[in-house]
Design a protein around this motif. Structure first.
Motif, PDB file in Angstrom:
ATOM      1  N   ALA A 255      -5.008  -6.776  -9.439  1.00  0.00           N
ATOM      2  CA  ALA A 255      -4.470  -7.714  -9.975  1.00  0.00           C
ATOM      3  C   ALA A 255      -2.760  -7.119  -8.522  1.00  0.00           C
ATOM      4  O   ALA A 255      -3.066  -8.009  -8.070  1.00  0.00           O
ATOM      5  N   ILE A 256      -3.255  -5.840  -8.539  1.00  0.00           N
ATOM      6  CA  ILE A 256      -2.106  -5.342  -7.347  1.00  0.00           C
ATOM      7  C   ILE A 256      -2.781  -5.642  -6.380  1.00  0.00           C
ATOM      8  O   ILE A 256      -1.601  -5.988  -5.201  1.00  0.00           O
TER       9      ILE A 256
ATOM     10  N   VAL B  57      -6.246   4.714  -7.735  1.00  0.00           N
ATOM     11  CA  VAL B  57      -4.649   5.510  -7.498  1.00  0.00           C
ATOM     12  C   VAL B  57      -3.732   5.266  -8.441  1.00  0.00           C
ATOM     13  O   VAL B  57      -3.138   5.688  -8.870  1.00  0.00           O
ATOM     14  N   PHE B  58      -3.911   3.850  -9.428  1.00  0.00           N
ATOM     15  CA  PHE B  58      -2.591   3.476 -10.367  1.00  0.00           C
ATOM     16  C   PHE B  58      -3.178   3.797 -11.380  1.00  0.00           C
ATOM     17  O   PHE B  58      -2.417   3.629 -12.616  1.00  0.00           O
ATOM     18  N   LYS B  59      -4.241   4.920 -12.230  1.00  0.00           N
ATOM     19  CA  LYS B  59      -4.689   4.590 -13.241  1.00  0.00           C
ATOM     20  C   LYS B  59      -4.719   3.575 -14.175  1.00  0.00           C
ATOM     21  O   LYS B  59      -4.864   3.912 -15.646  1.00  0.00           O
TER      22      LYS B  59
ATOM     23  N   LEU C 120      -6.766  -1.571  -1.527  1.00  0.00           N
ATOM     24  CA  LEU C 120      -6.652  -1.976  -3.253  1.00  0.00           C
ATOM     25  C   LEU C 120      -8.086  -2.123  -3.719  1.00  0.00           C
ATOM     26  O   LEU C 120      -8.617  -2.080  -4.598  1.00  0.00           O
ATOM     27  N   ALA C 121      -8.356  -3.870  -2.988  1.00  0.00           N
ATOM     28  CA  ALA C 121      -9.814  -4.452  -3.628  1.00  0.00           C
ATOM     29  C   ALA C 121     -10.881  -3.426  -2.769  1.00  0.00           C
ATOM     30  O   ALA C 121     -11.777  -3.929  -4.059  1.00  0.00           O
ATOM     31  N   ILE C 122     -11.012  -2.690  -2.342  1.00  0.00           N
ATOM     32  CA  ILE C 122     -12.209  -2.006  -2.296  1.00  0.00           C
ATOM     33  C   ILE C 122     -11.755  -0.577  -3.238  1.00  0.00           C
ATOM     34  O   ILE C 122     -12.925  -0.466  -3.688  1.00  0.00           O
TER      35      ILE C 122
END
Length: 156
Positions: free
Chosen positions: A70-71, A60-62, A49-51
């Motif tokens: 943050a996620i 991914v989460f739009k 997710l950081a990448i």
């Protein structure tokens, strides 16, 4: 069925990591290997997710790069906490009268079994009340029979 398959996958990952990193004496209360596997999966997800947040590859989460970052941070913190809990949160019986409790941060306290004042049952855990302190035991924890017998004996 899906939940059992996921837990089995986490357990396999945890087993592989546990064999590599666990070299201490057997504990009388320990957390199962799937907790370590969950921690590893969360840390890996945080890295991906950081990448994604940095490069904007998948979104991914739009929710944009800030939301994704943050996620990623939340996943990293939860993964590290799970790994720390698996590694540190343990109980060792030291003698007929005493046991050592280690918190998830690795702090160690020694108690006497005759100091157990009671048990408080929660929805996902149990808390031993020992001379005003609290000894936290997750519901998924693996307890030795001798620890269970000593606790039950102290409560009677």
């Amino acid at each position: 069925m899906k939940k059992q398959m996921r837990k089995a996958g986490m357990s396999a990952a945890g087993d592989a990591l546990a064999k590599r990193f666990s070299k201490e004496e057997p504990a009388d209360m320990r957390l199962p290997e799937w907790i370590l596997g969950l921690g590893a999966v969360l840390i890996a997800a945080a890295a991906l997710l950081a990448i994604d947040a940095a490069l904007g590859l998948f979104n991914v989460f739009k929710i944009g790069p800030v939301g994704t970052a943050a996620i990623a941070v939340a996943a990293l913190v939860l993964g590290a906490a799970a790994a720390l809990c698996w590694r540190n949160q343990k109980i060792f019986i030291r003698s007929e009268e005493t046991f050592e409790y280690r918190t998830f941060l690795g702090n160690s306290r020694t108690y006497r079994f005759d100091e157990i004042e009671g048990v408080k049952q929660g929805s996902d855990s149990m808390t031993l009340l020992v001379r005003g302190d609290k000894v936290h035991i997750e519901s998924c924890a693996i307890l030795s029979q001798r620890l269970v017998d000593r606790i039950n004996g102290a409560l009677q």
